[in-house]
Motif scaffolding. Structure first.
Motif, short mmCIF file in Angstrom:
data_model
loop_
_atom_site.label_atom_id
_atom_site.label_comp_id
_atom_site.label_asym_id
_atom_site.label_seq_id
_atom_site.Cartn_x
_atom_site.Cartn_y
_atom_site.Cartn_z
N ARG A 141 27.31 66.43 -32.65
CA ARG A 141 28.08 67.36 -31.82
C ARG A 141 28.89 66.54 -30.83
NH1 ARG A 141 25.75 72.82 -31.47
NH2 ARG A 141 24.24 72.92 -33.15
N ILE A 142 30.12 66.96 -30.61
CA ILE A 142 31.03 66.24 -29.72
C ILE A 142 31.29 67.13 -28.52
CG2 ILE A 142 33.34 65.27 -29.54
CD1 ILE A 142 33.09 64.97 -32.69
N GLU A 143 31.19 66.55 -27.32
CA GLU A 143 31.37 67.35 -26.12
C GLU A 143 32.38 66.69 -25.19
OE1 GLU A 143 28.72 68.97 -22.42
OE2 GLU A 143 27.75 68.75 -24.36
N GLY A 144 33.27 67.50 -24.65
CA GLY A 144 34.27 67.03 -23.69
C GLY A 144 35.68 67.28 -24.17
N LEU A 145 36.54 67.68 -23.26
CA LEU A 145 37.92 68.02 -23.60
C LEU A 145 38.70 66.82 -24.12
CD1 LEU A 145 40.13 70.18 -23.63
CD2 LEU A 145 40.63 69.61 -21.26
N THR A 146 38.52 65.66 -23.51
CA THR A 146 39.28 64.48 -23.92
C THR A 146 38.94 64.08 -25.36
OG1 THR A 146 39.28 63.73 -21.63
CG2 THR A 146 39.84 62.10 -23.31
N ILE A 147 37.66 64.02 -25.69
CA ILE A 147 37.27 63.63 -27.04
C ILE A 147 37.65 64.72 -28.05
CG2 ILE A 147 34.89 64.45 -26.93
CD1 ILE A 147 35.86 61.15 -28.50
N TYR A 148 37.57 65.98 -27.63
CA TYR A 148 37.99 67.11 -28.49
C TYR A 148 39.45 66.95 -28.88
CZ TYR A 148 39.04 71.97 -29.80
OH TYR A 148 39.45 73.10 -30.46
N LYS A 149 40.30 66.70 -27.90
CA LYS A 149 41.73 66.53 -28.19
C LYS A 149 41.99 65.26 -29.01
CE LYS A 149 44.65 68.08 -25.09
NZ LYS A 149 45.26 69.34 -25.17
N PHE A 150 41.20 64.21 -28.75
CA PHE A 150 41.34 62.96 -29.50
C PHE A 150 41.00 63.18 -30.98
CE2 PHE A 150 39.35 59.13 -31.26
CZ PHE A 150 40.42 58.26 -31.19
N ILE A 151 39.95 63.93 -31.26
CA ILE A 151 39.54 64.20 -32.65
C ILE A 151 40.68 64.92 -33.39
CG2 ILE A 151 37.97 65.58 -34.09
CD1 ILE A 151 36.59 63.14 -32.99
N PHE A 152 41.26 65.93 -32.77
CA PHE A 152 42.33 66.67 -33.44
C PHE A 152 43.61 65.84 -33.57
CE2 PHE A 152 39.59 70.27 -32.89
CZ PHE A 152 39.84 70.99 -34.05
N LYS A 153 43.90 65.01 -32.58
CA LYS A 153 45.07 64.13 -32.69
C LYS A 153 44.88 63.13 -33.82
CE LYS A 153 48.37 61.63 -29.96
NZ LYS A 153 49.45 62.55 -29.79
N THR A 154 43.67 62.59 -33.94
CA THR A 154 43.37 61.66 -35.03
C THR A 154 43.49 62.36 -36.38
OG1 THR A 154 41.88 60.45 -33.56
CG2 THR A 154 41.63 60.07 -35.93
N ALA A 155 42.97 63.57 -36.46
CA ALA A 155 43.07 64.33 -37.72
C ALA A 155 44.53 64.58 -38.08
CB ALA A 155 42.31 65.65 -37.59
N ARG A 156 45.35 64.91 -37.08
CA ARG A 156 46.78 65.13 -37.34
C ARG A 156 47.44 63.86 -37.86
NH1 ARG A 156 46.17 68.64 -32.91
NH2 ARG A 156 46.72 67.09 -31.36
N LEU A 157 47.09 62.71 -37.27
CA LEU A 157 47.67 61.44 -37.73
C LEU A 157 47.23 61.11 -39.15
CD1 LEU A 157 47.30 59.30 -34.48
CD2 LEU A 157 49.42 60.10 -35.53
#
Length: 186
Positions: free
Chosen positions: A83-99
């Motif tokens: 489980r991943i917690e935190g806004l910064t890591i949440y946004k990082f995961i989706f940005k990485t997925a987009r890339l």
């Protein structure tokens, strides 16, 4: 003809319905059935999700609807993902997925996601789980289907996002992604 003074005239008896049941029926017609499931703020968040989830592969969800400690649960039936917690890591995961998607599928990564089915259900403390079954066509022979669950509090803030049931349909052959299948317990 005598002059009438309308300033002191009481119109209420004329406007009142003759049948007292009418007032009850009018009240029921005006009643918003969704008030029992979610409030206005939650409804606004659901509307934002309906508008932005089709674009989530190339556009982030706004911070205004995400909790600072938002929890991302990726494939909860799999033992491989924490489980991943935190806004910064949440946004990082989706940005990485987009890339990754744009490097794999090129301009096809900007194709919108189709929302196949939507459902909202009540949880404790007036929270709501809003679920969306999504489909994304990456190429003519490659498409993905998954489920997003968004847990929304009574203030309209998403505090948990669950991604579940990812399936890949390649050349009309549907398969569960093998890396996501739980390992058998020996």
């Amino acid at each position: 003809m005598p002059f009438m003074n309308f300033r002191n005239f009481n119109f209420m008896p004329l406007l009142r319905p003759l049948n007292p049941v009418y007032k009850g029926a009018e009240h029921l017609c005006r009643k918003n059935i969704h008030n029992q499931v979610y409030n206005v703020e939650t409804g606004k968040t659901i509307q934002i999700l309906q508008d932005l989830v089709p674009l989530v592969l190339y556009r982030a969800l706004p911070d205004a609807i995400l909790d600072h400690h938002v929890e991302l649960v990726i494939f909860p039936n799999s033992l491989n993902f924490p489980r991943i917690e935190g806004l910064t890591i949440y946004k990082f995961i989706f940005k990485t997925a987009r890339l990754l998607l744009s490097s794999t599928y090129g301009s096809s990564a900007k194709r919108p996601i189709d929302i196949i089915h939507q459902l909202h259900s009540s949880m404790e403390n007036k929270n709501v789980r809003y679920s969306m079954k999504c489909n994304w066509i990456a190429s003519p022979n490659d498409e993905y289907t998954w489920v997003f669950h968004f847990d929304i509090d009574k203030k309209g803030i998403i505090y948990r996002h669950i991604i579940d049931n990812l399936e890949r349909n390649r050349s009309r052959q549907c398969e569960k992604i093998s890396a996501l299948k739980p390992d058998p317990i020996e």
